[in-house]
Design a protein around this motif. Sequence first.
Motif, PDB file in Angstrom:
ATOM      1  N   THR A  33       0.848  -1.187   0.000  1.00 25.71           N
ATOM      2  CA  THR A  33       0.000   0.000   0.000  1.00 25.71           C
ATOM      3  C   THR A  33       0.890   1.247   0.000  1.00 25.71           C
ATOM      4  N   ARG A  34       0.289   2.397  -0.236  1.00 21.41           N
ATOM      5  CA  ARG A  34       1.079   3.629  -0.230  1.00 21.41           C
ATOM      6  C   ARG A  34       1.665   3.888   1.169  1.00 21.41           C
ATOM      7  N   ALA A  35       0.893   3.594   2.215  1.00 19.21           N
ATOM      8  CA  ALA A  35       1.408   3.796   3.570  1.00 19.21           C
ATOM      9  C   ALA A  35       2.576   2.866   3.854  1.00 19.21           C
ATOM     10  N   GLU A  36       2.461   1.604   3.417  1.00 13.39           N
ATOM     11  CA  GLU A  36       3.563   0.655   3.627  1.00 13.39           C
ATOM     12  C   GLU A  36       4.813   1.087   2.849  1.00 13.39           C
ATOM     13  N   ALA A  37       4.613   1.500   1.601  1.00 14.49           N
ATOM     14  CA  ALA A  37       5.747   1.915   0.787  1.00 14.49           C
ATOM     15  C   ALA A  37       6.389   3.193   1.326  1.00 14.49           C
ATOM     16  N   SER A  38       5.620   3.993   2.055  1.00 14.74           N
ATOM     17  CA  SER A  38       6.141   5.241   2.626  1.00 14.74           C
ATOM     18  C   SER A  38       6.862   5.017   3.951  1.00 14.74           C
ATOM     19  N   LEU A  39       6.724   3.818   4.527  1.00 14.03           N
ATOM     20  CA  LEU A  39       7.235   3.578   5.874  1.00 14.03           C
ATOM     21  C   LEU A  39       8.744   3.771   5.963  1.00 14.03           C
ATOM     22  N   ALA A  40       9.490   3.230   4.980  1.00 10.57           N
ATOM     23  CA  ALA A  40      10.951   3.348   5.022  1.00 10.57           C
ATOM     24  C   ALA A  40      11.375   4.810   4.973  1.00 10.57           C
ATOM     25  N   TYR A  41      10.716   5.596   4.131  1.00  7.53           N
ATOM     26  CA  TYR A  41      11.046   7.025   4.032  1.00  7.53           C
ATOM     27  C   TYR A  41      10.713   7.751   5.326  1.00  7.53           C
ATOM     28  N   SER A  42       9.585   7.377   5.926  1.00  7.86           N
ATOM     29  CA  SER A  42       9.185   7.988   7.185  1.00  7.86           C
ATOM     30  C   SER A  42      10.180   7.666   8.297  1.00  7.86           C
ATOM     31  N   VAL A  43      10.576   6.392   8.378  1.00  6.14           N
ATOM     32  CA  VAL A  43      11.573   5.990   9.373  1.00  6.14           C
ATOM     33  C   VAL A  43      12.887   6.732   9.131  1.00  6.14           C
ATOM     34  N   ALA A  44      13.252   6.908   7.857  1.00  8.40           N
ATOM     35  CA  ALA A  44      14.493   7.612   7.517  1.00  8.40           C
ATOM     36  C   ALA A  44      14.491   9.040   8.065  1.00  8.40           C
ATOM     37  N   GLN A  45      13.369   9.733   7.937  1.00  4.32           N
ATOM     38  CA  GLN A  45      13.312  11.099   8.441  1.00  4.32           C
ATOM     39  C   GLN A  45      13.447  11.137   9.956  1.00  4.32           C
ATOM     40  N   LEU A  46      12.834  10.168  10.622  1.00  6.81           N
ATOM     41  CA  LEU A  46      12.935  10.093  12.078  1.00  6.81           C
ATOM     42  C   LEU A  46      14.365   9.781  12.508  1.00  6.81           C
ATOM     43  N   VAL A  47      14.988   8.811  11.841  1.00  8.05           N
ATOM     44  CA  VAL A  47      16.360   8.440  12.167  1.00  8.05           C
ATOM     45  C   VAL A  47      17.318   9.597  11.881  1.00  8.05           C
ATOM     46  N   ALA A  48      17.055  10.346  10.808  1.00  9.63           N
ATOM     47  CA  ALA A  48      17.916  11.492  10.480  1.00  9.63           C
ATOM     48  C   ALA A  48      17.939  12.498  11.614  1.00  9.63           C
ATOM     49  N   GLY A  49      16.775  12.765  12.201  1.00 10.96           N
ATOM     50  CA  GLY A  49      16.726  13.700  13.315  1.00 10.96           C
ATOM     51  C   GLY A  49      17.368  13.145  14.573  1.00 10.96           C
ATOM     52  N   LEU A  50      17.072  11.888  14.889  1.00  7.97           N
ATOM     53  CA  LEU A  50      17.571  11.300  16.131  1.00  7.97           C
ATOM     54  C   LEU A  50      19.070  11.038  16.090  1.00  7.97           C
ATOM     55  N   SER A  51      19.621  10.820  14.893  1.00  6.39           N
ATOM     56  CA  SER A  51      21.055  10.527  14.789  1.00  6.39           C
ATOM     57  C   SER A  51      21.912  11.781  14.710  1.00  6.39           C
ATOM     58  N   SER A  52      21.292  12.948  14.590  1.00  7.57           N
ATOM     59  CA  SER A  52      22.060  14.187  14.438  1.00  7.57           C
ATOM     60  C   SER A  52      23.016  14.455  15.603  1.00  7.57           C
ATOM     61  N   PRO A  53      22.585  14.291  16.867  1.00  8.02           N
ATOM     62  CA  PRO A  53      23.550  14.502  17.957  1.00  8.02           C
ATOM     63  C   PRO A  53      24.758  13.574  17.865  1.00  8.02           C
ATOM     64  N   LEU A  54      24.554  12.310  17.466  1.00  9.14           N
ATOM     65  CA  LEU A  54      25.664  11.363  17.339  1.00  9.14           C
ATOM     66  C   LEU A  54      26.621  11.792  16.231  1.00  9.14           C
ATOM     67  N   VAL A  55      26.073  12.220  15.085  1.00 14.08           N
ATOM     68  CA  VAL A  55      26.917  12.651  13.971  1.00 14.08           C
ATOM     69  C   VAL A  55      27.732  13.881  14.367  1.00 14.08           C
ATOM     70  N   GLY A  56      27.098  14.818  15.066  1.00 18.87           N
ATOM     71  CA  GLY A  56      27.825  15.992  15.522  1.00 18.87           C
ATOM     72  C   GLY A  56      28.959  15.633  16.468  1.00 18.87           C
ATOM     73  N   TYR A  57      28.715  14.667  17.333  1.00 19.83           N
ATOM     74  CA  TYR A  57      29.763  14.204  18.257  1.00 19.83           C
ATOM     75  C   TYR A  57      30.924  13.564  17.496  1.00 19.83           C
TER      76      TYR A  57
END
Length: 394
Positions: A33-57
């Motif tokens: 479904t469109r929601a299922e196909a969008s899941l990876a992209y959605s997770v990517a945006q969340l991971v991008a934000g949450l991983s920012s402090p680690l990348v900065g470190y």
Amino acid sequence: MLGGAFLAFSIGASLMHAYTVFLLAFIAEFGWTRAEASLAYSVAQLVAGLSSPLVGYLVDRIGPSRMVLLGSGLLMTGLIGTSQAGALWQVVLLYGVVMTVGANCLGLLVFVPLVAGLFPGRRGMSISVLQSANAFGRAVSAPVAQMLISGIGWRMATLVEAAALAAVTLPLAALFRRKPPATDGAAPAPPAATGPQWTLAAAVRTRRFWVLFLVYMLTSVGSFLVSLHQIAFAVDAGFDPLYAAGVLGAGAFLALPGVILTGTLSDHIGREMSALLAYGISIIGCLCALAITGPGDHALLWLHAVLFGLTWGARGPAITAKTADLFPGPRLGTILGVITVGSGLGAALGSWGAGLVFDLSGSYRLAFLLSIAAYAAGAACFWSLRRWPSRATA
């Protein structure tokens, strides 16, 4: 070095934004479904934000050269793994986590300290140029990915992308091992701030910190309710996939001057007025998309592509500069990294939410209306920040 940073950031951004084209290929092969196909992209945006402090470190510890190698290795691992993927969880893990962290290692957090040091008297302009690489990568990704998928299939396309990535990033990593050129004769750095030197603990106790967090989140919700599904929306309206990718890609190229222009304007007409101009143009672009009724509406598709593309990321320099205005001091990077988590949350919600809206209603109309509402709310929140002077203490 600025050119190398721009190229590295563009590569990571183009690989991640190419998912908008792969979305339809995944749906066709796996029947998601469109929601299922969008899941990876959605997770990517969340991971991008949450991983920012680690990348900065990490960039503070190992430097940009090793970060480029680390990011390239993760991106290549994700691309090669995706070429063999046969289940949704595999794409979510490879794209949403592995490739996302890799792209973050080629992104803004890695190169802003380097660029800021190279251009002490022109930091605003140089950072705007660097930030425009995200828009450039987005513009290139759609037509290139569509041509590869149409010509050799999506699995082979990911392998070609991995090979191209390896060919470009190794010389770039060597470039960043060099000592930055001396800045003798450059414009002098701005004088040290004489106001309060903010810490994260002090910032989070203020209302304006959370208003900025909300601005980042609402802006990302508005952008990603549209951006991931633009090509799918155009194809559903009856446009040829390659033509739609070309039109939307051409519009996305305008984000380069858009980001630089709004960043520069914010120094002259104010952060809030510059951002409001970008919000308004994005809303008009969404209205043009809502007016499309069929494949004959070429003018409306072009207007949507141009107006939405022109302002993609264009609020970023003004909002980032406003954050620096409100929270000056040596901990600005940490404060900005935490506020940026709001951007990741909003992008995750918007990209997945648009797919869910389509699955429930059979149309993206409600998603585009919600995008307009999110932009309007983000603009109102950002405008409310004008009453706080740049060096206020609470």
